[in-house]
Motif scaffolding. Sequence first.
Motif, mmCIF file in Angstrom:
data_model
loop_
_atom_site.group_PDB
_atom_site.id
_atom_site.type_symbol
_atom_site.label_atom_id
_atom_site.label_comp_id
_atom_site.label_asym_id
_atom_site.label_seq_id
_atom_site.Cartn_x
_atom_site.Cartn_y
_atom_site.Cartn_z
ATOM 1 N N ASN A 1 0.861 -1.150 0.000
ATOM 2 C CA ASN A 1 0.000 0.000 0.000
ATOM 3 C C ASN A 1 0.912 1.219 0.000
ATOM 4 O OD1 ASN A 1 -2.592 0.659 -0.054
ATOM 5 N ND2 ASN A 1 -3.045 -0.179 1.966
ATOM 6 N N ILE A 2 0.498 2.261 -0.632
ATOM 7 C CA ILE A 2 1.383 3.413 -0.698
ATOM 8 C C ILE A 2 1.017 4.422 0.392
ATOM 9 C CG2 ILE A 2 2.070 5.353 -2.150
ATOM 10 C CD1 ILE A 2 1.494 3.345 -4.528
ATOM 11 N N ILE A 3 2.027 4.835 1.148
ATOM 12 C CA ILE A 3 1.832 5.901 2.133
ATOM 13 C C ILE A 3 2.695 7.063 1.689
ATOM 14 C CG2 ILE A 3 2.071 6.571 4.546
ATOM 15 C CD1 ILE A 3 1.975 3.624 5.301
ATOM 16 N N THR A 4 2.104 8.228 1.478
ATOM 17 C CA THR A 4 2.876 9.376 1.025
ATOM 18 C C THR A 4 2.751 10.513 2.034
ATOM 19 O OG1 THR A 4 2.617 8.773 -1.281
ATOM 20 C CG2 THR A 4 3.142 11.066 -0.839
ATOM 21 N N HIS A 5 3.883 11.141 2.305
ATOM 22 C CA HIS A 5 3.893 12.259 3.244
ATOM 23 C C HIS A 5 4.222 13.549 2.525
ATOM 24 C CE1 HIS A 5 3.898 9.457 6.590
ATOM 25 N NE2 HIS A 5 4.872 8.804 5.988
ATOM 26 N N LYS A 6 3.654 14.630 3.011
ATOM 27 C CA LYS A 6 4.102 15.954 2.585
ATOM 28 C C LYS A 6 4.257 16.778 3.854
ATOM 29 C CE LYS A 6 5.135 19.159 -0.344
ATOM 30 N NZ LYS A 6 6.240 18.968 -1.321
ATOM 31 N N ILE A 7 5.418 17.392 4.019
ATOM 32 C CA ILE A 7 5.659 18.183 5.221
ATOM 33 C C ILE A 7 5.800 19.651 4.843
ATOM 34 C CG2 ILE A 7 7.297 18.621 7.102
ATOM 35 C CD1 ILE A 7 7.906 15.608 7.055
ATOM 36 N N ILE A 8 5.079 20.510 5.558
ATOM 37 C CA ILE A 8 5.192 21.956 5.386
ATOM 38 C C ILE A 8 5.868 22.486 6.653
ATOM 39 C CG2 ILE A 8 3.916 24.132 5.133
ATOM 40 C CD1 ILE A 8 2.136 21.028 4.125
ATOM 41 N N ARG A 9 6.984 23.188 6.493
ATOM 42 C CA ARG A 9 7.776 23.605 7.649
ATOM 43 C C ARG A 9 7.572 25.089 7.939
ATOM 44 N NH1 ARG A 9 12.370 20.172 9.045
ATOM 45 N NH2 ARG A 9 11.970 18.150 8.075
ATOM 46 N N THR A 10 7.161 25.393 9.177
ATOM 47 C CA THR A 10 6.908 26.781 9.548
ATOM 48 C C THR A 10 7.791 27.194 10.715
ATOM 49 O OG1 THR A 10 5.219 26.362 11.232
ATOM 50 C CG2 THR A 10 4.471 26.419 8.949
ATOM 51 N N ILE A 11 7.993 28.495 10.832
ATOM 52 C CA ILE A 11 8.721 29.043 11.984
ATOM 53 C C ILE A 11 8.095 30.380 12.349
ATOM 54 C CG2 ILE A 11 10.526 30.118 10.532
ATOM 55 C CD1 ILE A 11 12.494 29.407 12.871
ATOM 56 N N GLY A 12 8.076 30.700 13.644
ATOM 57 C CA GLY A 12 7.594 32.009 14.080
ATOM 58 C C GLY A 12 6.121 32.044 14.445
ATOM 59 N N ILE A 13 5.463 30.888 14.558
ATOM 60 C CA ILE A 13 4.057 30.860 14.980
ATOM 61 C C ILE A 13 3.822 29.595 15.800
ATOM 62 C CG2 ILE A 13 3.364 29.814 12.758
ATOM 63 C CD1 ILE A 13 0.608 31.204 13.154
ATOM 64 N N ILE B 1 6.013 29.960 6.380
ATOM 65 C CA ILE B 1 6.597 28.769 5.747
ATOM 66 C C ILE B 1 8.029 29.051 5.303
ATOM 67 C CG2 ILE B 1 6.448 27.185 3.777
ATOM 68 C CD1 ILE B 1 3.394 27.643 3.818
ATOM 69 N N PHE B 2 8.972 28.185 5.716
ATOM 70 C CA PHE B 2 10.336 28.352 5.212
ATOM 71 C C PHE B 2 10.782 27.198 4.327
ATOM 72 C CE2 PHE B 2 12.758 25.243 7.566
ATOM 73 C CZ PHE B 2 12.034 25.050 8.727
ATOM 74 N N GLY B 3 10.018 26.105 4.308
ATOM 75 C CA GLY B 3 10.456 24.993 3.470
ATOM 76 C C GLY B 3 9.481 23.830 3.506
ATOM 77 N N TYR B 4 9.865 22.759 2.825
ATOM 78 C CA TYR B 4 9.027 21.572 2.685
ATOM 79 C C TYR B 4 9.857 20.303 2.895
ATOM 80 C CZ TYR B 4 5.842 24.925 0.607
ATOM 81 O OH TYR B 4 5.037 26.005 0.418
#
Lengths: 425, 425
Positions: A179-191, A255-258
């Motif tokens: 089974n496919i598990i896919t992640h997407k990460i959104i990286r934040t700073i300052g909140i 957001i500063f990166g992914y």
Amino acid sequence: MNPIIRAEIITIGDEILFGQITDTNTQWIGAELTGIGIRPVRKTSVGDLQQDIIAALSEASQRVDVIIVTGGLGPTKDDITKHTFCKYFNTELKINEDALALVTDFFAKRGREMTELNKQQAALPENCTYIPNLWGTAPGMWFEKDDVIYVSLPGVPYEMKSLMTHAILPKLKERFIFNIITHKIIRTIGIGESFLAEKIADWEDALPSHIKLAYLPHFGQVKLRLTATGDNQDTLDAELKEQVDQLVPMIQEFIFGYDTDELESIIGKLLLQNDATVSTAESCTGGFVANQITNVPGSSGYYEGSIISYSNAIKMHILGVSRETLEDFGAVSEQTAREMAEGARRKLNTTYAISTTGIAGPDGGTPEKPVGTVWIACATPKETVTQLLTLRNDRKVNIELTSSYVLNLLRKTILKTEAEKINDL
Amino acid sequence: MNPIIRAEIITIGDEILFGQITDTNTQWIGAELTGIGIRPVRKTSVGDLQQDIIAALSEASQRVDVIIVTGGLGPTKDDITKHTFCKYFNTELKINEDALALVTDFFAKRGREMTELNKQQAALPENCTYIPNLWGTAPGMWFEKDDVIYVSLPGVPYEMKSLMTHAILPKLKERFIFNIITHKIIRTIGIGESFLAEKIADWEDALPSHIKLAYLPHFGQVKLRLTATGDNQDTLDAELKEQVDQLVPMIQEFIFGYDTDELESIIGKLLLQNDATVSTAESCTGGFVANQITNVPGSSGYYEGSIISYSNAIKMHILGVSRETLEDFGAVSEQTAREMAEGARRKLNTTYAISTTGIAGPDGGTPEKPVGTVWIACATPKETVTQLLTLRNDRKVNIELTSSYVLNLLRKTILKTEAEKINDL
């Protein structure tokens, strides 16, 4: 959907239970299994007691398809994993000739004598498939029983990782239809986590049931992790992209990166793109910022170095902070932070420079400047930007938070400076 | 002997299973429980699924007397611990007025607005004893059922540690009459685990059954941990002392410290005793050595600072390494390491200085100088000592090993220098 392949990671060793070593293995294994589509559902640590290890194996075999065991394979007497596997599978140890040849060769190549203890590392349970360890002396082992796979690996991180990467992960990939598990990460700073949650509440409520969201706070940053499960990679990728496209405009400024982006790798990319360099002048962070920057392979392409000025003498004589500034405002002040950054930029001859000066704790605080008072600065060819941080009463936390914030100050300053350059044209 | 009080540590969170964050909490909790005489016998990590959490709680309640649960208490929707405790204990959430007052106060003091999500953090299962969290917004909880204690703590390390230290550990100490578990750690460097084991085999075989030995290798060091269990602290202390007195002469030259000693704290003590100072010049370690040294509170008393010379320009212009040396021998050479240490000692005006220069990897290796080639040096008022290291193909490991070895070179050099001074008198 295909059935989900479930895994459990078991670590063996009193030293882990008693908190005497840091376990970094299971984090790595969890990430790698997830990466090939296997879902870790439990991690278990037990001590060096045969009955506890057998209980853990037996319980795990009722829960999961794959069991990865690390630790307890070294040459010394407190390592009992192999004997325990023999008891668990009702079999015996026997010298494996391939394993013996490899151990012999390992010592010969290093010009070191081989002890009887080392030889015994080639004795393996008879029912195991031998997995050669080309990076150390404790062999890997692969067992199968009642549709459950058991993998046993040494606890030394370098050896474990090499065995997983080159032997175990490929063997697991061959074995299952995932089974496919896919992640997407959104990286934040300052909140903060709860403010972020309020901002995106409506969007979060509307997520389809096969896409899950997690908030992962860490040193001033919050990672938003989306996890999608299905049987078609393209569909999942498209669905995740659609969700991210909706999400990003709501929280753009934080957001500063992914994904695997780190502040330090993002900064590296920005500097390389703009043919710019950076240096650091650190007081309270004592090398932590330099270490973060140089953890990025290839950082020598844009990082010149650092002056770590723990003493006022070095602030003056190497960085050129003026005696008057130190006397009038103190080492922990906006003025000192500013002169440190400007001094590093000039002395180390870089486009940008950042500085930190503060009271990390546990001692050194005063009523006016309590522990956790930190000034940071970023010098550019045109200006110097400063920021006051008011942190906590924990030395290590303060050092890591300061590092996050000063790297973010650098990131924002580079973006602003480069944008202004384009406007000036 | 009193019965042994057994504990299990349960962490909740997909992010731990999926390897997306480093779990430092359970190591700390394990060490603290051990410190008061409770024996951790298992650690379990489960994901954010109610049925998995309930299964973990239920299994642990069959095994142990005390269950410490961390994580899953934040304000956002992926945190489900409280609801799960309600289901497990068959009770309901109810706003706790004391908890609400504290959360309200927390936000008022910081001048931040309180969200509805924050308010809900004051809702607790009706059967719990509320443990105020003075360091954050997620409350601690204490439950008792069928002779098992359940403690639930937030996953944020600073909050968890503060709650444990100020509330949970004292409460546990009041509650039980403990069997005493005493540890003694002997810290060695410069000898492998199996060679150490051969040297002390006879002594190890003769250990009484209530004293256990473990070998804990970590970055070029091996910790020997003796664990004694009994009901009289004085007897155990005397027995451990007798064993250590026998052991030490067999491996004296490899021992650098005991118990919580670290190389960097030992060095700090040596420098303070001898009224001496140190500075560092780092290339391949990029600030890691400075960070190790400055992790010791009070290090500003003997540590002046560091020049991190990632580029050759800084090696020349700040440290004074000669252009000829860099051209003739290269940046990774004995000569460069020597001139870096001597330059740091002169420039930063310290008694001692240490340096590192090498190829940490993953790139930058050549046939003559493969990845893992590192030169280290230590400059004293009388001489400069150098050493070649041949390490592995892993950037982070190489940086940490280099740091251990150069700190050990400093330690040995200080001891030698100070001994010679006394002889010279």
